[in-house]
Design an enzyme around this catalytic site. Sequence first.
Site, short mmCIF file in Angstrom:
data_model
loop_
_atom_site.label_atom_id
_atom_site.label_comp_id
_atom_site.label_asym_id
_atom_site.label_seq_id
_atom_site.Cartn_x
_atom_site.Cartn_y
_atom_site.Cartn_z
N TRP A 169 0.82 -1.21 0.00
CA TRP A 169 0.00 0.00 0.00
C TRP A 169 0.85 1.26 0.00
O TRP A 169 0.56 2.22 -0.72
CB TRP A 169 -1.00 -0.03 1.17
CG TRP A 169 -2.00 -1.11 0.94
CD1 TRP A 169 -2.06 -2.33 1.56
CD2 TRP A 169 -3.03 -1.11 -0.05
NE1 TRP A 169 -3.08 -3.08 1.03
CE2 TRP A 169 -3.69 -2.37 0.04
CE3 TRP A 169 -3.48 -0.18 -1.00
CZ2 TRP A 169 -4.77 -2.70 -0.77
CZ3 TRP A 169 -4.54 -0.51 -1.81
CH2 TRP A 169 -5.18 -1.76 -1.70
N ASP A 239 -1.16 6.57 6.26
CA ASP A 239 -2.32 5.78 5.85
C ASP A 239 -2.60 4.80 6.98
O ASP A 239 -1.81 3.88 7.21
CB ASP A 239 -2.01 5.05 4.54
CG ASP A 239 -3.12 4.10 4.09
OD1 ASP A 239 -2.97 3.50 3.01
OD2 ASP A 239 -4.13 3.94 4.83
N LYS A 263 -12.13 -1.43 7.35
CA LYS A 263 -11.38 -2.47 8.07
C LYS A 263 -11.96 -2.53 9.48
O LYS A 263 -12.53 -3.53 9.88
CB LYS A 263 -9.89 -2.15 8.10
CG LYS A 263 -9.30 -1.65 6.79
CD LYS A 263 -9.28 -2.68 5.67
CE LYS A 263 -8.66 -2.12 4.40
NZ LYS A 263 -8.44 -3.17 3.38
#
Lengths: 428, 428
Positions: A169, A239, A263
């Site tokens: 990511w 992030d 999430k």
Amino acid sequence: MAMATSPHSLLLQNPTPTFLKNPKLPFTAVPMTSTRISPTTTAKPMSIKCAATTTPIQDLRPNPPESQDRVFNFAAGPANLPENVLKKAQSELYNWRGSGMSVMEMSHRGKEFSSIIQKAESDLRTLLNIPQEYSVLFLQGGATTQFAAIPLNLCKPDDKVDYLVTGSWGDKAFKEAQKYSKPKVIWSGKSEKYTKIPAFDALEQTPDAKYLHICANETIHGVEFKTYPTPKNGLLIADMSSNFCSKPVDVSKFGIIYAGAQKNVGPSGVTIVIIRKDLIGNAQEVTPVMLDYKIHDDNNSLYNTPPCYGIYMCGLVFEDLLEQGGLAGIEKKNKKKAELLYNAIDGSNGFYRCPVEKSVRSLMNVPFTLEKSELEAEFIKEAAKEKMVQLKGHRSVGGMRASIYNAMPLAGVEKLVAFMKDFQAKYA
Amino acid sequence: MAMATSPHSLLLQNPTPTFLKNPKLPFTAVPMTSTRISPTTTAKPMSIKCAATTTPIQDLRPNPPESQDRVFNFAAGPANLPENVLKKAQSELYNWRGSGMSVMEMSHRGKEFSSIIQKAESDLRTLLNIPQEYSVLFLQGGATTQFAAIPLNLCKPDDKVDYLVTGSWGDKAFKEAQKYSKPKVIWSGKSEKYTKIPAFDALEQTPDAKYLHICANETIHGVEFKTYPTPKNGLLIADMSSNFCSKPVDVSKFGIIYAGAQKNVGPSGVTIVIIRKDLIGNAQEVTPVMLDYKIHDDNNSLYNTPPCYGIYMCGLVFEDLLEQGGLAGIEKKNKKKAELLYNAIDGSNGFYRCPVEKSVRSLMNVPFTLEKSELEAEFIKEAAKEKMVQLKGHRSVGGMRASIYNAMPLAGVEKLVAFMKDFQAKYA
């Protein structure tokens, strides 16, 4: 007296329980012919007169929320939501708190939804102890949109920025930033298959980098920052999509924290951005209006129609986290669950292996492999039979991955661990 | 025999209705002492033995979906959803069709959600008779993101494009396009307060314009295209956010149709883009990955996590529209509703006025004013008392606006019209 022809008919007298007053229920209340029962009189024999009805029995309630129907869902996102949050959402989906409409039908500018979004923000501020100098934005577009929005808003095209890449990511964020700035990967864990985080003092940060970007928890590789680097120029961007609200965070260390909700805190379709206000307002001209923080901040996330139902769900999750006592307690629970699972892996004499360096193993995402990799498909299959699903590793990595976010109950991890032991006993 | 001390205790014998088997209910089943009732035996006197319990009565079901609790919601978006769709969503929120999880918890790449998104696309293709040469994308970011995505994907920065502006939304689309192309407003209704659509043969289209952009239905101003202009260069682009799936459309006339779902087809957070495949693949370098049609098309809208629950809701709406017989029938219903309301306005001797030219009046959004504008606040207030809400006009326009999308029942329009007549009688 005529007898019941349908076993589903009953005769009942006052006081009638609430559920029996509902005319939709499949039986008819027929007045009794004998004396009322009262607490002080002696029982008298009475006849029960049943009225025949042709209405078939239907369970008119939604499927009863029986926990035994639930699976243990180890998906990486979208993921588990707390059961009580789901039940609450279910109960008020059709008519939210007497408003006469669903949250999905509300004008985003009406008083009902205003109260919902304001409470969600307020509760999030409480949970994370967000200082007043920060704005909280509820956006669309996922964390992937933020990969572009961040350099677009914070940089000119020639500005240098640093990326510390500890997984896929962070790498994606870096690549997107190349369109809008001059990003540099100052460290990458790729050559070691993304199993480590470097010592921060060893980092060679670019002296005039506008910001240092990290991915606080790499969902695919299971690598999590336990402490944070100090950016040379003072601006740390993180992030936090896959560990948001899983533990306390000192927001004041960051310029921006961003997180896709799906999430730990809600369904997909909501991205939360926590941004220091002084960073807002200098977006590049090519910035689409929907990626411009100033537009969203000036309009309290209501420039256009926000993802209302997702924001509402996040709000329910925030309330639930507060009811559990906040993020310090949540972190304890998460540590306990993670410890159980990592111990099972490490204590398996190599039958299971987790490649991640111990000091940076994620509390949220636990990747592991089987020594006998040919058994992996069988593992997934047998786990699914035991109602443990979504254990397959990310397609880019293979192996297994158990995501154990806030809403995964301890019982789920215990069951997985027990299963892993049995599986090993069977196949070792 | 001991008598009940709580009126909420009952003794019941086999067969026990389903709801009574639930151990959570506030009474205890205690075996009867007398003979089973059977359909063929004669009634025998029996004693009813009640067990005391201290559990208070609670209505354990979610609020029963009673239509009388619903308001008539004339909001412009988010807006009404069909009641049966809401009830279905409610019933399966906690556990979708035996999967053991909510749609909100599903992996977007799992088989359950795959079936959901594929069915949604398939049903939409059926509804709109979408030719195979078109892709269907389910995106985030609202129509407002498409204002940027369209020129970014279809144009080079120097490319000329034409905008036919019939209301605020077309105007916003034009302004955003200025960042990424050379747009020209070839006609604007602004000087006439956005109450008209020009004759198409009078339009002066730019000879080498890459596309001609229209907003098929202007939500704020209530102006709707009944037929479509022919673009000189063959590429017509339409924002159909507020009349999507309200009537049949010949998709083959368009290069791109886009629509935020939250008017006619779902909750906010989903934007549907129908795009001719040959137009995909030439995005400008500055295009954020999340605005690149090729990325989304190559990945069937699953490049990143899509707005799953919103897509699911759209799917339920599409099923419902198909069950109603498709868009031709839906259009008839919408025409009937609109006609009722416009006739009430036009037949009020000027007490109510709709400024829009009759031939382009929207079937979806009906703006009107009161001759005695000082009564407008009272109108809103009294309508709300009658459970008709969100009738206030857009803040940029004032007055009133009744949005009467697919899911607004005829009864809602009838009630509004009756109210308007009474109100006029009271205050004329």
